[in-house]
Design a protein around this motif. Structure first.
Motif, short mmCIF file in Angstrom:
data_model
loop_
_atom_site.label_atom_id
_atom_site.label_comp_id
_atom_site.label_asym_id
_atom_site.label_seq_id
_atom_site.Cartn_x
_atom_site.Cartn_y
_atom_site.Cartn_z
N ALA A 35 -33.59 28.11 30.17
CA ALA A 35 -33.09 27.07 31.07
C ALA A 35 -33.98 25.83 31.01
O ALA A 35 -33.49 24.70 30.99
CB ALA A 35 -33.03 27.59 32.50
N GLY A 36 -35.28 26.05 30.98
CA GLY A 36 -36.20 24.93 30.93
C GLY A 36 -36.15 24.17 29.62
O GLY A 36 -36.34 22.96 29.58
N THR A 37 -35.88 24.87 28.54
CA THR A 37 -35.87 24.23 27.23
C THR A 37 -34.58 23.46 26.98
O THR A 37 -34.60 22.28 26.66
CB THR A 37 -36.08 25.26 26.12
OG1 THR A 37 -37.33 25.91 26.34
CG2 THR A 37 -36.12 24.61 24.77
N LYS A 38 -33.46 24.13 27.12
CA LYS A 38 -32.19 23.51 26.73
C LYS A 38 -31.77 22.37 27.66
O LYS A 38 -31.48 21.27 27.21
CB LYS A 38 -31.10 24.57 26.67
CG LYS A 38 -31.34 25.58 25.57
CD LYS A 38 -30.17 26.49 25.42
CE LYS A 38 -30.42 27.57 24.41
NZ LYS A 38 -30.70 27.11 23.08
N ALA A 39 -31.73 22.63 28.94
CA ALA A 39 -31.25 21.61 29.87
C ALA A 39 -32.20 20.43 29.98
O ALA A 39 -31.78 19.28 29.99
CB ALA A 39 -31.01 22.23 31.25
N VAL A 40 -33.48 20.72 30.05
CA VAL A 40 -34.44 19.63 30.21
C VAL A 40 -34.56 18.80 28.94
O VAL A 40 -34.75 17.59 28.99
CB VAL A 40 -35.81 20.19 30.68
CG1 VAL A 40 -36.85 19.11 30.73
CG2 VAL A 40 -35.65 20.85 32.04
N ALA A 44 -33.88 14.93 29.03
CA ALA A 44 -34.91 13.97 28.61
C ALA A 44 -34.38 13.04 27.51
O ALA A 44 -34.63 11.83 27.54
CB ALA A 44 -36.14 14.71 28.12
N LEU A 45 -33.62 13.60 26.57
CA LEU A 45 -33.07 12.75 25.50
C LEU A 45 -32.05 11.77 26.04
O LEU A 45 -31.97 10.63 25.59
CB LEU A 45 -32.48 13.62 24.40
CG LEU A 45 -33.49 14.45 23.61
CD1 LEU A 45 -32.78 15.33 22.60
CD2 LEU A 45 -34.51 13.57 22.93
N SER A 46 -31.26 12.20 27.01
CA SER A 46 -30.29 11.30 27.62
C SER A 46 -31.00 10.19 28.40
O SER A 46 -30.59 9.02 28.35
CB SER A 46 -29.37 12.08 28.54
OG SER A 46 -28.42 11.24 29.12
N LEU A 63 -37.87 6.50 20.23
CA LEU A 63 -37.45 7.37 19.13
C LEU A 63 -38.55 8.38 18.79
O LEU A 63 -38.28 9.58 18.61
CB LEU A 63 -37.09 6.54 17.91
CG LEU A 63 -36.58 7.32 16.71
CD1 LEU A 63 -35.26 8.00 17.03
CD2 LEU A 63 -36.42 6.40 15.52
N VAL A 64 -39.79 7.92 18.76
CA VAL A 64 -40.91 8.83 18.50
C VAL A 64 -41.05 9.86 19.61
O VAL A 64 -41.25 11.06 19.35
CB VAL A 64 -42.22 8.02 18.31
CG1 VAL A 64 -43.43 8.93 18.26
CG2 VAL A 64 -42.15 7.18 17.06
N ILE A 65 -40.91 9.43 20.85
CA ILE A 65 -40.97 10.36 21.98
C ILE A 65 -39.84 11.38 21.90
O ILE A 65 -40.06 12.59 22.09
CB ILE A 65 -40.92 9.59 23.32
CG1 ILE A 65 -42.17 8.75 23.50
CG2 ILE A 65 -40.74 10.55 24.49
CD1 ILE A 65 -42.10 7.77 24.66
N GLY A 66 -38.64 10.93 21.57
CA GLY A 66 -37.51 11.84 21.43
C GLY A 66 -37.70 12.85 20.32
O GLY A 66 -37.38 14.03 20.47
#
Length: 105
Positions: A35-40, A44-46, A63-66
């Motif tokens: 749950a923490g990996t997929k949804a977050v 975060a990317l959105s 872009l680097v952060i993403g």
């Protein structure tokens, strides 16, 4: 463009909130990791995409952060799950209504 950015920011905040709720609601650590990996990650990317639409000069940094989020989140979660499994933490199993011993009597 502002409306699209606001919608992406709202979607990102919603997915981040759902990921946080998943951390609280899931029964064991393996489900919480998922749950923490997929949804977050999606949240975060959105959020990053929404900020990039608001501030086009920040595209390269965002872009680097993403990319770092896309690489480190799955790698970190799988490493934690493997370490937990090697440490002997068993996955949660749904309790059944009756055990096989009770059925024999």
């Amino acid at each position: 463009m502002r409306l699209l950015a606001d919608i992406l920011l709202l979607i990102g905040a919603a997915f981040t909130l759902l990921g946080a709720l998943g951390l609280l609601r899931m029964p064991d650590v393996y489900n919480r990791i998922q749950a923490g990996t997929k949804a977050v990650t999606l949240g975060a990317l959105s959020l990053l995409l929404g900020v990039a639409l608001l501030y086009p000069a920040w595209w390269t940094k965002l872009l680097v952060i993403g990319l770092m989020i896309l690489v480190t989140n799955p790698l970190g979660s799988s490493t934690i799950a493997r370490a937990l499994l090697m440490a002997g933490v068993q996955p949660w199993k749904k309790p059944s209504d009756e055990t096989p011993e009770e059925n024999r009597s």
